[in-house]
Structures are given as structure tokens and as C-alpha cells.
Design a protein around this motif. Sequence first.
Motif: not given
Ligand code: CA
Length: 247
Positions: A68-69, A116, A118, A134, A201, A205
Motif C-alpha cells: 500500500q502506498p 492511502f 481506495n 493503483e 489491488d 482495498d
Molecule cells: Ca491500495
Amino acid sequence: MAKQKPKGNSKSKPKTKNYVRNKNQRPSSWIFWVIGIIAIGIVFLLFVGNFGNKDDSNGGASIDYKNQPYLGKDSADVKVLEFGDYKCPVCKNFNETLFPEIDKDLIQTGKIKFYFINYPFINVDSRRSAQFAETVYSELGNDSFWKFHELLYKKQPADQEAEKQDIFTVDFLVKTLAEATSNKDAQKVKKAFNQSKHDEDVKKDEALVSKLGVQSTPTLFVNGKRFEGSTYGDLKKQVEEASKGKN
Ligand code: CA
């Protein structure tokens, strides 16, 4: 119903002496085993109890932060998580007013890692932009993701009517990414996006959204505990408490 009579002293006293004097290890080692098992049990209960408290707000669910960023230093001991939708006006507001304070005070100082995730639910272009973001993260990496993320929120129209209009088209997203990074990078992401290479991805989330019972954006979690406050001061306080291990 009578109470059991305590055993006479005359019996227990010599026994205690015998255990020592006769070097009979059996009874004493048996006692050590019992004490050991009780001690392990207490430690286990404390351990489980702590985790229970940490995750009270989400029914004991743990959060998988992998892939995850995030922004911030690896050494930061508090993880703050934002669930957001690129079409959400409150998220835009959060990103432009509250986030700069969070960045300056908590991220840049190494206190938190800010993630972050989504939660695309507002319109058809919510999901498209989430899938595109993503793809940016997977194809170009963390830095490019955050540049794109920031610019996309900046470009969200101030007009509330836009919320339900399909504005973030593929062309719009590619153009925005080219502005944030480069034409070459934008074309690379466009290709991967058209091949649906990273759609899973977003589903990952959304699985977290369901797991934690998130129902609106932006929703924040601090070390797995839902943020219920409304001001930056509230958030800072929760981060400080999390850092001290209070939640
Ligand atoms: Ca994500």
C-alpha cells in the motif's frame, strides 16, 4: 454443604520438610510446572487482551499494510490510514487543508507513516481513478503515486455537481499523470491500465473496507483504531496516545 476442613498442621508440616530433606524432586518440580503453566497463561491473556483493545473499533481485525502506498519514514511507530475516493469533495478538502498540517507535523518529523487506501463508491469514475492510481503505484512506484494523487485531488472540480458526472476519463487521468510525471510514464501506465493489470489491488482495498466496516470517506485509522475526532488536534492527540502504546 460444610466447608472442607483444613488439613491438620501435623500432616503438612513434616511433608514440607520431607520434600527438602529427602531431596525428592518430584513434588517440587510438579509445583514448578503448575506455576510455569499459570505464568504462561497470564502472559498469553495479557497479550491477547492488548490486541483486543487495539482493535476494538474494528472487531479484532488486523490491517495488512503490505503493498500500500505510504508517506513517511520506515522508523515511524504509528500508522495512519486514510480511506478515500478521488471523487469525494470532503477528501479533496481534507487533502488541501488538514493534510498539509499532518505532513508537516507528523510525517516529515518521522512520527507517522501515512497510508492511502481506495474506497471508490461515489461514481463510475471513482473506480476508474482508483484503478488508475493503483496502476501508477505498481508501474511507477510510491513517489509517482503521491505526485499523481495530489494533483488529481487538486483537479477535482469545486462544483459539487461534478461529483456525479463522469469527469475522470482515461484521457483525463493520462493527461494528469503526464503533468505529474512525464509523457513516457503516462503512456506506460495507460498501457497497463488498459490491460487491467492491477485491478485486483482495488479489490484488495475494498476487502479491507468491508473488513473494517468503513462507510464513508475520508475515514482515518490510527494504528488500527478508527479516528472519531474532527479536528487536527484530535488526530494529533490520538497519534500521541498510539505512540505511547495507549491504543
Ligand atoms: Ca491500495
